[in-house]
Design an enzyme around this catalytic site. Structure first.
Site, PDB file in Angstrom:
ATOM      1  N   ASP A 166      50.298  48.082  73.320  1.00 43.40           N
ATOM      2  CA  ASP A 166      49.707  48.568  72.075  1.00 43.40           C
ATOM      3  C   ASP A 166      48.258  48.159  71.897  1.00 43.40           C
ATOM      4  O   ASP A 166      47.632  48.506  70.902  1.00 43.40           O
ATOM      5  CB  ASP A 166      50.540  48.121  70.866  1.00 43.40           C
ATOM      6  N   CYS A 209      15.319  62.655  92.087  1.00 40.49           N
ATOM      7  CA  CYS A 209      14.643  62.491  90.794  1.00 40.49           C
ATOM      8  C   CYS A 209      15.344  61.415  89.966  1.00 40.49           C
ATOM      9  O   CYS A 209      14.697  60.550  89.350  1.00 40.49           O
ATOM     10  CB  CYS A 209      14.647  63.804  90.018  1.00 40.49           C
ATOM     11  N   CYS A 254      17.194  66.806  90.964  1.00 44.57           N
ATOM     12  CA  CYS A 254      18.117  66.403  92.023  1.00 44.57           C
ATOM     13  C   CYS A 254      18.359  64.906  91.949  1.00 44.57           C
ATOM     14  O   CYS A 254      17.798  64.198  91.112  1.00 44.57           O
ATOM     15  CB  CYS A 254      17.561  66.781  93.396  1.00 44.57           C
ATOM     16  N   ASP A 314      49.224  42.926  73.354  1.00 37.71           N
ATOM     17  CA  ASP A 314      49.165  42.936  74.819  1.00 37.71           C
ATOM     18  C   ASP A 314      47.730  42.920  75.343  1.00 37.71           C
ATOM     19  O   ASP A 314      47.496  43.263  76.502  1.00 37.71           O
ATOM     20  CB  ASP A 314      49.882  44.182  75.358  1.00 37.71           C
ATOM     21  N   ASP A 363      55.270  47.648  78.022  1.00 37.81           N
ATOM     22  CA  ASP A 363      55.857  46.937  76.900  1.00 37.81           C
ATOM     23  C   ASP A 363      57.017  47.786  76.372  1.00 37.81           C
ATOM     24  O   ASP A 363      57.118  48.977  76.676  1.00 37.81           O
ATOM     25  CB  ASP A 363      54.793  46.731  75.823  1.00 37.81           C
TER      26      ASP A 363
END
Length: 754
Positions: free
Chosen positions: A638, A17, A14, A642, A441
Site C-alpha cells: 500500500d 544536438c 538529433c 510497506d 502484501d
C-alpha cells in the site's frame, strides 16, 4: 538550496544536438545536473540560484549554438509559445519540403537523368560557356535550396562556429558538395560530359523536410497521452457566492476562471460537466466516469461524503462539492506531472545510444572522406566520387539512434497512464522486465481491504457495546483496514465516544492510547506478549474462523476482549497471480497478519509460498534474503506500511489512489487498488523493452548496412550505386520508422484491460 527549471530548447535535430546542449549546461557554474529531452525539446536543470539563474542557463545554451526561452508564464514577452512556434514551423516545413520535391522533378528531367538525353540531341547547347538552360538550373536550385533549407544550413553553421557537428552538418556538406560540383560543371562545362546534381540537392532537402514533418507528427502522437491529461481540467468553475443583497445565507452561482477558485469554496457540477477541482460531495447523488485517471471503465457512484477528482466526468446528477485542492495540487495535475517527468527520464538502455551518438557524426565524416578518396583513386571518376560521398553523408542518421529508446519510453509511459499505471521512469521500467519474484502484501492488496467484524467477544466483565465504544475511540485515529471495520460497526450501532488521548501507532503490532487516564491497547497477540498482558490459554488455543484476523484489546493492563474481522479476496486476485506464474514469475505473500488469516486467502489466490506474522523490518529482511540468493524481486503493497519493503525491492509497486499519490514510495503507482494492475505493469514493461531493442537493432543495422551501400559496396559486382536522393529518402525513413514502431505501444492491449 538547489532549484529546478525546465527550459524549452530550440534548434535540436538529433542526438548529437542533445549531447552538445547537455554538455554546455553541465559545464556551467552552479549547475548540479542537466538532462536534455530530445522528444520534447527541453532541458531540465538543477542549479544553485546563488551562483546562476535561468538567464545564464539560456545563455549557455545559446553559446553552444542553440536557443532557449523561459517557460511559459515566466517570459514577459508577447511572443507565441514554443508550442505555437512548433506548429508554425511544422507547417513551414511541409510547404518547403513539398516545394523542393515538386521542383526537383522537372529539374531532374532537365539536369539529371534527362540531361544526357537532351545532350545527345542538342550537344552544342551544353558547350556554350553560359548555357541558358544550365544557368536556369543553377539559379533556381540555389534559390530553392536557400529558402527550403535555410534552417538546416544555419544550424550547421552555428555548430561549425562552436566546433561541433550534428545531423545538419552531414546534410549541409552533402548538398553543398553536390551543388558546388554542379555549379562548377555549369560554369565550366568542358566537353559537356559532366553530370549535374541539382535535382539531387532539392530531392535531399525535400525528403529531409518531409521526414521531419512526419517525425513531428509521430512525436505528437507519442506525447498525446500526457497532453490529453493536461487538457482534461476545465478552465472555469461554477462557484456558489453569497449575494450580499438579501438575508444571510442567500447564494448565487457564478461561473469564474479556475484561477479564482479557492480551497473550501463550494462548486456546483452539472450532469455532463467535468469536475474542475478535487473535493468532497456535500449533497447530491450521481455516477462519475473516472476512467481517464484510473483506467477503470465502469462509472462509480458518488454521494455525500465521497471524494471527486478534477478532470473526471459527472454523468447524471448535479453535485454540490466542497473544494479540497485546486490547480497544481489536484490529483490529475500530480499524475500529469509524474507522467511528464517519467517521459523525460533516461533508461539504462539509452546509454549505449548516447555513446554511439557522441562520435557518430565525426565517424561519418571520416567515412565520407575515405569514400571520396577511394573512388577518385581507384575509379578515377570525380562524378562517381562526388555522388557516393554525398550519398554517404545524407544516408547516415543519428536521429534514429537517438530516438530509439526515448520514443518507446515516452509512448509506454503515456499508455500506462491511460491504464491507471504510473511508471516513474525508464530505469524502473527496465527493472520490471527481469523479475523472478513478486511479493504481495495481503490486506488491501490481494483483499479488498475493507474487512467486516464477524465476531465481538468481551472478557472480564466488559459488555459488547462498551468494548466496541472504547475500541472505536482508539481506532478512530488509525487508517488501518481493521480500524475501519471497528469504527464502521460502532457507527452502525449508533455508539458515540470521546476522542482517545496520546495515540501511538506501534508499527506491525497495533495501536496504543489513553482513555479516561488509563492505557488501552489494540493489536495482535505479539503485542500482548510484549506488554506481559495475561491471556487465558484456552483463548490463545481457540483459532479464529478460516480467513479471519483477530484484534486483541487490553484496558488498564488486563485483557478486555477481542474482535474477529474477515476480509474478502479481490475478484481479480486469483487470475492475476495465475498470469504472473504463467509468465515465469513466482508469487509470494508477505503479510503481518496471522498464518490462520493469511492461509485461506493465499490458497484462494493460488499462492503457495506464504510468510505471515511479519513486522515491516521482517519484510525487508525477506526481500533482502531473496536478493542475496540472486532473485530480482518486486514488492507490491500500500506504499505506507510497506514503504521500507518497497524501497528495498528491485521494483516497488504501490497500490492506491488519492491526493497523496505523489508521495507514494514505489517505482510504480497503481491508481486503482487492484492486483491486475501488477500484470498490466509487467506486460507493458516487457512490450516496451522489446520495442526499444527492435528500435536499437534497426537504427544500428540501418547505418551499418546503409553507409556501405551508399559508399558503393555493390558497384564492383553489380555496378549499382545508391543515388543521393535515394540515400536521402532512406535517411528520412529511418527516423520515421523508429517512431512508427514505438507508436505501436499506443495500441498495446493489457492482459486485464477494462
Amino acid at each position: 538550496m538547489a532549484e529546478s527549471i525546465v527550459l524549452p530548447v530550440l534548434g535540436m535535430t538529433c542526438a548529437a544536438c542533445q549531447h552538445h546542449v547537455e554538455e554546455a549546461l553541465q559545464a556551467s557554474a552552479g549547475v548540479a545536473s542537466a538532462h536534455v529531452d530530445l522528444m520534447r525539446h527541453r532541458a531540465t536543470v538543477e542549479f544553485d540560484p546563488g551562483v546562476t539563474g535561468p538567464e545564464r542557463l539560456i545563455q549557455a545554451i545559446r553559446d553552444s549554438g542553440y536557443d532557449a526561452v523561459l517557460p511559459r508564464g515566466e517570459a514577459a514577452s508577447a511572443e507565441p509559445s514554443v508550442e505555437d512556434k512548433g506548429g508554425l514551423k511544422a507547417a513551414a516545413t511541409i510547404v518547403a519540403g513539398a516545394a523542393a520535391m515538386l521542383f526537383s522533378m522537372p529539374l531532374g528531367a532537365m539536369g539529371g537523368a534527362g540531361d544526357r538525353a537532351l545532350m545527345s540531341l542538342i550537344p552544342w547547347l551544353y558547350r556554350l560557356p553560359q548555357t541558358p538552360l544550365r544557368c536556369t538550373l543553377l539559379v533556381t536550385t540555389g534559390a530553392l535550396a536557400v529558402w527550403a533549407g535555410r534552417g538546416i544550413y544555419l544550424s550547421a553553421w552555428k555548430a561549425l562556429l562552436h566546433r561541433e557537428t550534428n545531423m545538419n552538418t552531414l546534410v549541409s556538406l552533402g548538398t553543398g558538395v553536390a551543388f558546388a560540383y554542379s555549379a562548377a560543371v555549369t560554369i565550366e562545362p568542358g566537353d559537356g560530359s559532366g553530370n549535374v546534381y541539382f535535382d539531387s540537392v532539392l530531392m535531399i532537402l525535400g525528403f529531409l523536410l518531409l521526414g521531419k514533418w512526419l517525425e513531428a507528427r509521430a512525436r505528437h502522437g507519442a506525447l498525446a497521452a500526457v497532453d490529453a491529461l493536461a487538457q482534461l481540467q476545465p478552465s472555469t468553475a461554477r462557484v456558489r457566492r453569497e449575494t450580499g443583497t438579501e438575508s444571510k445565507g442567500s447564494f448565487a452561482e457564478v461561473v469564474v476562471p479556475l484561477a479564482e477558485v479557492r480551497v473550501n469554496d463550494v462548486v456546483v457540477v452539472l450532469p455532463g460537466e467535468r469536475f474542475p477541482v478535487d473535493g468532497l460531495v456535500e449533497s447530491g447523488r450521481s455516477t462519475v466516469d473516472e476512467s481517464m485517471l484510473t483506467g477503470e471503465s465502469r462509472p462509480v457512484e458518488r454521494t455525500a461524503g465521497d471524494r471527486v477528482l478534477a478532470g473526471t466526468v459527472n454523468y447524471d446528477g448535479a453535485l454540490i462539492c466542497r473544494v479540497g485542492s485546486v490547480g497544481g495540487e489536484t490529483t490529475m495535475s500530480q499524475i500529469a506531472r509524474l507522467v511528464e517527468q517519467a517521459q523525460g527520464s533516461r533508461a539504462p538502455m539509452e546509454r549505449l545510444a548516447d555513446r554511439a551518438s557522441a562520435v557518430f557524426v565525426p565517424v561519418v565524416l571520416g567515412l565520407a572522406l575515405a569514400t571520396f578518396a577511394g573512388w577518385l583513386l581507384l575509379a578515377h571518376s570525380l562524378p562517381l566520387a562526388i555522388a557516393n560521398t554525398v550519398a554517404v553523408l545524407v544516408i547516415a542518421c543519428p536521429c534514429a539512434m537517438g530516438l530509439a529508446v526515448p520514443a518507446a519510453l515516452t509512448v509506454a509511459i503515456g499508455r500506462g497512464a491511460q491504464l491507471g499505471v504510473l511508471i516513474k521512469g525508464g530505469e524502473a521500467l527496465e527493472r520490471l522486465t527481469s523479475l523472478d519474484v513478486v511479493a504481495m502484501d495481503k490486506t488491501g492488496t490481494l483483499t479488498l481491504g475493507t474487512p467486516e467484524l464477524a465476531e465481538i467477544v468481551p472478557l472480564n466483565g466488559w459488555t459488547r457495546d462498551d468494548l466496541l465504544r472504547r475500541a472505536a475511540a482508539v481506532e478512530d485515529h488509525s487508517t488501518h483496514p481493521l480500524a475501519f471495520a471497528v469504527v464502521s460497526r460502532a457507527k452502525a450501532l449508533g455508539l458515540t465516544w470521546q476522542p482517545a488521548a496520546n495515540v501511538q501507532v506501534l508499527s506491525g503490532r497495533g495501536i496504543a492510547a489513553e482513555i479516561d487516564g488509563k492505557r488501552c491497547l489494540l493489536g495482535n497477540l505479539a503485542m500482548f506478549e510484549e506488554e506481559s498482558v495475561p491471556v487465558p490459554e484456552s483463548l490463545i488455543a481457540a483459532s479464529p474462523a478460516a480467513g479471519a484476523t483477530r484484534l486483541w484489546m487490553t484496558f488498564d493492563d488486563r485483557a478486555a476482549g477481542y474482535f474477529d474481522a474477515i476480509d474478502t479476496l479481490r475478484p481479480t486476485a486469483a487470475a492475476s497471480v495465475r498470469w504472473l506464474q504463467q509468465n515465469g514469475v513466482e508469487v509470494r505473500m508477505l503479510t503481518g497478519d496471522t498464518a490462520d488469516a493469511a492461509g485461506p486467502i493465499a490458497a484462494a489466490a493460488g499462492i503457495s509460498e506464504v510468510e505471515a506474522g511479519l513486522l515491516p523490518a521482517d519484510k525487508v529482511g525477506r526481500i533482502r534474503a531473496l536478493q542475496d540468493a540472486g532473485k530480482r524481486v518486486a514488492m507490491v503493497g500500500d506504499g505506507i506500511n510497506d514503504a521500507a519493503a518497497l524501497a528495498q525491492a528491485n521494483a516497488g509497486i504501490a497500490m492506491g489512489a488519492g491526493a497523496a499519490i505523489a508521495q507514494e514510495a514505489g517505482d510504480v503507482l497503481l491508481l486503482t487498488s487492484d492486483p491486475s494492475g501488477v500484470c498490466n505493469t509487467v506486460g507493458l514493461a516487457r512490450a516496451t523493452v522489446r520495442i526499444m531493442r527492435q528500435n536499437l537493432i534497426w537504427a544500428a543495422g540501418y547505418n551499418v548496412i546503409g553507409i556501405p551501400l551508399a559508399a558503393g559496396a555493390l558497384y564492383p559486382v553489380f555496378h549499382v550505386t545508391l543515388t543521393p536522393w535515394m540515400a536521402a529518402a532512406a535517411m528520412a525513413f529511418s527516423s520515421v520508422s523508429v517512431l512508427g514502431n514505438s507508436l505501436r505501444l499506443r495500441g498495446w492491449r493489457a492482459p486485464f484491460a477494462r
